[in-house]
Motif scaffolding. Structure first.
Motif, PDB file in Angstrom:
ATOM      1  N   UNK A  13      38.376  50.533  53.591  1.00 54.33           N
ATOM      2  CA  UNK A  13      37.851  51.862  53.930  1.00 54.33           C
ATOM      3  C   UNK A  13      38.983  52.878  54.000  1.00 54.33           C
ATOM      4  N   UNK A  14      40.092  52.491  54.597  1.00 55.18           N
ATOM      5  CA  UNK A  14      41.236  53.399  54.691  1.00 55.18           C
ATOM      6  C   UNK A  14      41.855  53.644  53.308  1.00 55.18           C
ATOM      7  N   UNK A  15      41.895  52.595  52.501  1.00 56.11           N
ATOM      8  CA  UNK A  15      42.419  52.761  51.133  1.00 56.11           C
ATOM      9  C   UNK A  15      41.541  53.713  50.336  1.00 56.11           C
ATOM     10  N   UNK A  25      43.129  56.936  40.865  1.00 55.82           N
ATOM     11  CA  UNK A  25      42.180  56.061  40.186  1.00 55.82           C
ATOM     12  C   UNK A  25      42.107  54.746  40.960  1.00 55.82           C
ATOM     13  N   UNK A  26      40.926  54.423  41.495  1.00 60.45           N
ATOM     14  CA  UNK A  26      40.796  53.208  42.312  1.00 60.45           C
ATOM     15  C   UNK A  26      41.152  51.955  41.523  1.00 60.45           C
ATOM     16  N   UNK A  27      40.774  51.915  40.239  1.00 60.59           N
ATOM     17  CA  UNK A  27      41.068  50.752  39.411  1.00 60.59           C
ATOM     18  C   UNK A  27      42.556  50.540  39.202  1.00 60.59           C
ATOM     19  N   UNK A  28      43.315  51.636  39.188  1.00 63.69           N
ATOM     20  CA  UNK A  28      44.764  51.519  39.024  1.00 63.69           C
ATOM     21  C   UNK A  28      45.431  51.121  40.337  1.00 63.69           C
ATOM     22  N   UNK A 166      51.527  54.560  38.873  1.00 67.51           N
ATOM     23  CA  UNK A 166      51.574  55.613  37.857  1.00 67.51           C
ATOM     24  C   UNK A 166      51.479  55.054  36.439  1.00 67.51           C
ATOM     25  N   UNK A 167      52.194  53.944  36.184  1.00 67.60           N
ATOM     26  CA  UNK A 167      52.278  53.415  34.821  1.00 67.60           C
ATOM     27  C   UNK A 167      51.406  52.186  34.581  1.00 67.60           C
TER      28      UNK A 167
END
Length: 202
Positions: A13-15, A25-28, A166-167
């Motif tokens: 939840x905090x994330x 981007x949650x997936x990243x 980032x990458x």
């Protein structure tokens, strides 16, 4: 005594709040492949936990054997070493036969506590035997705590974590080594230069 981390639902939840606030981007940020490599838990199980599903019930023996096998397979892929050579080295470290070492590494046999401790040392696992025995939800929660600390501004390895997010880097592994912030910044600059050079050549 150190304070116990909050449970996985609270961490998630905090994330999610930080991801939304920082427009990430949650997936990243919550890359299942990278997380699987860090905690030796199958991606499908991590994905289910990230989606809020209940943890799959498993036996400790199956958990330990599966994580030893996963670590071994990842080690072979990363190092390029031959299985026979790794089995020989592990056998010497543990004081067992190569046949028994092969059975342990393939997840066919359950290691005892001393052998599990030496396997953690061999694979440079700083959590020790807990790495192999913690339930998947606990292992994932521990891994996500570092990400959460960085997003909330409190992690020691911030520069590297920002770089990987980032990458989309998922193969950067320091094998338990800790770098000072200055060394992290230097490493990030070097990697940024390399990646920037590749993009310029395209």
């Amino acid at each position: 005594m150190s304070e116990s981390p909050p449970p996985l639902p609270e961490t998630l939840a905090r994330l999610d709040a930080q991801i939304a606030e920082q427009r990430l981007d949650r997936g990243e940020v919550l890359d299942t492949c990278a997380l699987s490599g860090r905690i030796a838990v199958p991606e499908v199980e991590i994905r289910a936990l990230l989606d809020g599903e209940a943890a799959r019930e498993d036996k400790v023996d199956d958990r330990v054997r599966g994580r030893v096998r996963t670590l071994y397979e990842a080690y072979l892929a990363e190092s390029g070493r031959r299985p026979a050579d790794v089995c020989r080295e592990v056998a010497a470290r543990l004081g067992i036969s190569e046949k028994w070492a092969r059975s342990l590494l393939n997840g066919d046999k359950m290691p005892n506590v001393p052998d599990l401790t030496r396997l953690a040392e061999f694979f440079h696992i700083d959590q020790g035997t807990k790495f192999f025995t913690d339930p998947a939800a606990v292992a994932l929660n521990g891994a996500l705590q570092r990400t959460l600390q960085e997003l909330e501004g409190g992690a020691e390895d911030g520069p590297l974590l920002k770089f990987t997010i980032k990458h989309g880097v998922v193969t950067l592994a320091l094998r338990g080594k800790r770098l000072t912030p200055r060394k992290q910044e230097a490493l990030v600059l070097m990697l940024e230069g390399l990646l920037g050079g590749e993009e310029a050549e395209r």
